[in-house]
Design a protein around this motif. Structure first.
Motif, PDB file in Angstrom:
ATOM      1  N   CYS A  13     115.936   9.896  74.852  1.00 55.59           N
ATOM      2  CA  CYS A  13     117.222   9.871  74.293  1.00 55.59           C
ATOM      3  C   CYS A  13     117.039   9.810  72.817  1.00 55.59           C
ATOM      4  N   ALA A  14     116.013   8.999  72.310  1.00 52.74           N
ATOM      5  CA  ALA A  14     115.619   8.899  70.874  1.00 52.74           C
ATOM      6  C   ALA A  14     115.312  10.292  70.284  1.00 52.74           C
ATOM      7  N   LEU A  15     114.835  11.221  70.932  1.00 49.23           N
ATOM      8  CA  LEU A  15     114.390  12.484  70.374  1.00 49.23           C
ATOM      9  C   LEU A  15     115.534  13.373  70.431  1.00 49.23           C
ATOM     10  N   VAL A  16     116.673  13.444  71.120  1.00 49.89           N
ATOM     11  CA  VAL A  16     117.727  14.296  71.125  1.00 49.89           C
ATOM     12  C   VAL A  16     118.278  14.621  70.074  1.00 49.89           C
ATOM     13  N   PRO A  17     118.613  13.562  69.001  1.00 54.31           N
ATOM     14  CA  PRO A  17     119.120  13.753  67.542  1.00 54.31           C
ATOM     15  C   PRO A  17     117.950  14.439  66.942  1.00 54.31           C
ATOM     16  N   VAL A  18     116.945  14.130  66.819  1.00 56.62           N
ATOM     17  CA  VAL A  18     115.894  14.881  66.089  1.00 56.62           C
ATOM     18  C   VAL A  18     115.896  16.224  66.454  1.00 56.62           C
ATOM     19  N   ALA A  19     115.876  16.539  67.706  1.00 56.45           N
ATOM     20  CA  ALA A  19     115.646  18.038  68.226  1.00 56.45           C
ATOM     21  C   ALA A  19     117.036  18.781  67.824  1.00 56.45           C
ATOM     22  N   ALA A  20     118.037  18.149  67.883  1.00 56.80           N
ATOM     23  CA  ALA A  20     119.496  18.913  67.404  1.00 56.80           C
ATOM     24  C   ALA A  20     119.395  19.016  65.978  1.00 56.80           C
ATOM     25  N   HIS A  21     119.031  18.117  65.156  1.00 57.28           N
ATOM     26  CA  HIS A  21     118.721  18.343  63.723  1.00 57.28           C
ATOM     27  C   HIS A  21     117.692  19.343  63.342  1.00 57.28           C
ATOM     28  N   ALA A  22     116.619  19.558  63.901  1.00 61.86           N
ATOM     29  CA  ALA A  22     115.448  20.358  63.697  1.00 61.86           C
ATOM     30  C   ALA A  22     116.167  21.906  64.015  1.00 61.86           C
ATOM     31  N   GLN A  23     117.180  22.004  65.040  1.00 68.18           N
ATOM     32  CA  GLN A  23     117.631  23.342  65.462  1.00 68.18           C
ATOM     33  C   GLN A  23     118.809  23.774  64.439  1.00 68.18           C
ATOM     34  N   SER A  24     119.420  22.705  63.891  1.00 65.57           N
ATOM     35  CA  SER A  24     120.649  22.913  63.139  1.00 65.57           C
ATOM     36  C   SER A  24     119.906  23.181  61.513  1.00 65.57           C
ATOM     37  N   GLU A  25     119.002  22.889  61.151  1.00 66.73           N
ATOM     38  CA  GLU A  25     118.292  23.028  59.998  1.00 66.73           C
ATOM     39  C   GLU A  25     117.841  24.566  59.669  1.00 66.73           C
ATOM     40  N   SER A  26     118.146  25.058  58.599  1.00 67.49           N
ATOM     41  CA  SER A  26     117.740  26.460  58.131  1.00 67.49           C
ATOM     42  C   SER A  26     115.999  26.440  58.379  1.00 67.49           C
ATOM     43  N   ARG A  27     115.582  27.464  58.921  1.00 72.16           N
ATOM     44  CA  ARG A  27     113.960  27.807  58.895  1.00 72.16           C
ATOM     45  C   ARG A  27     113.710  28.848  58.116  1.00 72.16           C
ATOM     46  N   THR A  28     114.613  29.653  57.361  1.00 68.47           N
ATOM     47  CA  THR A  28     114.183  30.755  56.695  1.00 68.47           C
ATOM     48  C   THR A  28     114.578  30.326  55.213  1.00 68.47           C
ATOM     49  N   TYR A  29     113.621  30.854  54.342  1.00 69.26           N
ATOM     50  CA  TYR A  29     113.911  30.617  52.640  1.00 69.26           C
ATOM     51  C   TYR A  29     113.215  31.727  51.862  1.00 69.26           C
ATOM     52  N   ALA A  30     113.756  31.874  50.778  1.00 66.24           N
ATOM     53  CA  ALA A  30     113.176  32.941  49.889  1.00 66.24           C
ATOM     54  C   ALA A  30     113.275  32.033  48.431  1.00 66.24           C
ATOM     55  N   THR A  31     112.337  32.568  47.564  1.00 64.50           N
ATOM     56  CA  THR A  31     112.391  31.664  46.194  1.00 64.50           C
ATOM     57  C   THR A  31     112.270  32.943  45.030  1.00 64.50           C
ATOM     58  N   LEU A  32     112.515  32.827  43.908  1.00 70.26           N
ATOM     59  CA  LEU A  32     112.349  33.841  42.704  1.00 70.26           C
ATOM     60  C   LEU A  32     112.297  32.944  41.577  1.00 70.26           C
ATOM     61  N   GLY A  33     111.256  33.307  40.721  1.00 71.76           N
ATOM     62  CA  GLY A  33     111.032  32.375  39.681  1.00 71.76           C
ATOM     63  C   GLY A  33     109.643  32.744  38.797  1.00 71.76           C
ATOM     64  N   TYR A  34     109.405  32.112  37.723  1.00 70.30           N
ATOM     65  CA  TYR A  34     108.307  32.436  36.889  1.00 70.30           C
ATOM     66  C   TYR A  34     107.117  31.703  37.411  1.00 70.30           C
ATOM     67  N   THR A  35     105.922  32.454  37.114  1.00 68.41           N
ATOM     68  CA  THR A  35     104.778  31.594  37.419  1.00 68.41           C
ATOM     69  C   THR A  35     103.765  31.994  36.138  1.00 68.41           C
ATOM     70  N   ALA A  36     103.119  30.746  35.520  1.00 68.53           N
ATOM     71  CA  ALA A  36     102.286  30.811  34.560  1.00 68.53           C
ATOM     72  C   ALA A  36     100.613  30.856  35.262  1.00 68.53           C
ATOM     73  N   VAL A  37      99.883  31.898  35.028  1.00 66.54           N
ATOM     74  CA  VAL A  37      98.618  31.970  35.200  1.00 66.54           C
ATOM     75  C   VAL A  37      97.541  31.480  34.341  1.00 66.54           C
ATOM     76  N   GLU A  38      96.873  30.593  34.356  1.00 62.31           N
ATOM     77  CA  GLU A  38      95.720  30.080  33.430  1.00 62.31           C
ATOM     78  C   GLU A  38      94.477  30.105  34.019  1.00 62.31           C
ATOM     79  N   THR A  39      93.550  30.901  33.392  1.00 61.29           N
ATOM     80  CA  THR A  39      92.190  31.114  33.740  1.00 61.29           C
ATOM     81  C   THR A  39      91.301  30.411  32.991  1.00 61.29           C
ATOM     82  N   GLY A  40      91.800  29.748  31.981  1.00 62.16           N
ATOM     83  CA  GLY A  40      90.667  29.285  31.086  1.00 62.16           C
ATOM     84  C   GLY A  40      90.080  30.304  29.795  1.00 62.16           C
ATOM     85  N   GLU A  41      90.170  31.535  30.086  1.00 67.12           N
ATOM     86  CA  GLU A  41      90.132  32.571  29.199  1.00 67.12           C
ATOM     87  C   GLU A  41      91.343  33.142  28.623  1.00 67.12           C
TER      88      GLU A  41
END
Length: 176
Positions: A13-41
């Protein structure tokens, strides 16, 4: 009713709300942004996109691709010429562990494998170098409305040839 049966019933009974929340939460995502690359040189910059899927609320997989947008110039001592270093592309795949820290905030750690191509040019002569790397890092996302948010990451790239790079990124993140 035995204690074992009663305990199992309460746990189920305690796990039912957790399972319901896990199924309603979005599982797919995408990002778009800026990345700084530092090599030391060299310090370079890229526009980076990611696509991820959470297999479970705390475990997922992520694909990442970046294209260079910020080069670094250098002076070549012979003839006083100058040259540039340019990030051509980055591609990587990661396994990601998520730690929800409230309704609109989560931290993550990721580990993966990638490839990077950099080109250096001096007086019309170009040299391209491609390296494969073992990558690992951490980050966090804050969601404004549960669907749209901001993500910050740090990732270390340990290249097979012994080189390394630190990347810092800030991205818009969208859940689907």
């Amino acid at each position: 009713m035995t204690k074992t049966t009663l305990t199992a019933l309460v746990a189920a009974c305690a796990l039912v709300p957790v399972a319901a929340h896990a199924q309603s939460e979005s599982r797919t995502y995408a990002t778009l942004g800026y990345t700084a690359v530092e090599t030391g040189e060299v310090d370079l910059g890229a526009v980076t996109g990611r696509f991820g899927y959470k297999v479970l609320p705390w475990v997922g997989a992520e694909l990442e691709a970046g294209v260079g947008v910020e080069d670094e110039s250098f002076d070549f001592s012979i003839g006083g010429s100058s040259g540039t270093f340019e990030l051509k592309h980055d591609v990587a795949a990661y396994a990601v562990a998520f730690l929800p820290l409230g309704e609109h905030f989560e931290a993550h750690a990721r580990i993966g494998y990638g490839t990077t191509k950099i080109e250096s040019s001096v007086v019309g002569v170009s040299v391209r170098q491609e390296g494969e790397s073992f990558n690992y890092g951490v980050g966090a996302s804050a969601f404004l409305d549960g669907w749209n948010g901001v993500r910050a990451d740090w990732t270390r790239r340990d290249f097979q040839d012994g080189g390394e790079a630190d990347t810092w990124s800030v991205s818009y993140v969208r859940r689907f």
